[in-house]
Structure formats: C-alpha cells, structure tokens
Motif scaffolding. Structure first.
Motif: not given
Length: 176
Positions: A70, A73-74, A83
């Motif tokens: 998380n 990538w986010r 995810l």
C-alpha cells in the motif's frame, strides 16, 4: 448453495493460484483455498465479455506485507483489507477466447479479521466478500463515485448470494 457446485455452473473457468504468505491463514476454520476459488468464480460469472480461461493470483498475507504494498503503490502508509493489481492495462482484446491474466488480489489477515468482528460478520463471509471485491477491481469495476459504487455493491451482493451468504451492506447480514 455449495460453493464447489457453483464452479461447474459457468463457462469461464478461472485458474486461481493461491500464495499463502502468512501461516496464520492456516488457523481459520474454513477451507481458504476452496472459498477463494468459489468467490473468484462467482465474481467473474456474470461477465459476458469474458470467455475461456482466465488466471488470477491470490496472495494471503499479513498486515505488514499489505502495508508495504500500500505504501509503495498507493502512497498510503497503512494496511488495508484487500489490494487489487489488474494486469490488462486496458488491453481487453486479450480476454476474448484466449487465456487472460487478470491480475493479483492480496488480502491482509489481521485487518480482515478485525473488520469481520467490527461488522459482526463471520470471517468466512467477510473474506469471500473481499475476494469478490478484489476480483471485480481486476475486471475494471471501481467505487470512486456513487454510481460506480452502487454497481459494484450490487455485483458483490449477487455473488455472495450465489455462495449462500448475506448482504454485507445491511444490518444483521450474518443471519442467513
């Protein structure tokens, strides 16, 4: 409904590889592998533009693993329940009549268990919901706006019902 019975009722036959990254998943009181396969299959079942073989990777991890993904990538430094990382990149033609790799769904155990308790849902039901939710993301569905969220929730509710599970969006959903 028996989840295994649902597998033979549709034309799309997903190939689902399951990577158990945390041993805590072995302590649950249901067959994680069978439920992964049944939930993913039910998420794909209504899709008319998918035929033939599709492949999905499911990773069953802990919160630390999901938090790292998380964050990377986010850009959100916290764990989340599920995810989804679609592979298609918008190339939908690859999915018609050929094998198609849809992507990866990663589920965090501790967050999933905590949320199930907070929602007063059986862990099995919440887990199935998260698998369905993740697979729908792989298929291109999202919940950014209210209209898209309503479509996605309807598909989730229908897939869960085919598994004999209640609507997670209404109170007392676990009373089936």
């Amino acid at each position: 409904m028996n989840p295994a019975a649902a597998l033979s009722s549709i034309e799309v036959k997903p190939e689902i590889s399951i990577d158990v990254r945390d041993a805590i998943w072995g302590d649950v009181k249901f067959d994680v592998t069978a439920l992964c396969r049944a939930a993913a299959t039910e998420a794909i079942a209504p899709e008319e533009d998918i035929s033939g073989e599709v492949e999905i990777s499911v990773v069953l991890a802990d919160d630390a693993f999901v938090r790292e993904l998380n964050r990377t990538w986010r850009h959100m430094d916290m764990p989340t329940n599920v995810l989804a990382f679609p592979i298609s990149g918008g190339d939908e033609s690859a999915g018609i009549g050929t094998e198609r790799l849809l992507g990866d769904v990663i589920v965090a155990f501790q967050t999933t268990r905590r949320e199930a308790g907070e929602l007063n849902l059986p862990l099995e039901h919440h887990f199935a919901h998260l698998i369905i939710h993740g697979v729908l993301h792989l298929l291109g569905y999202d919940h950014i706006d209210d209209g898209d969220a309503a479509i996605m929730e309807k598909l989730e509710i229908e897939a869960l019902a085919r598994l004999g599970m209640g609507n997670p969006y209404e109170e007392n959903a676990n009373n089936l």
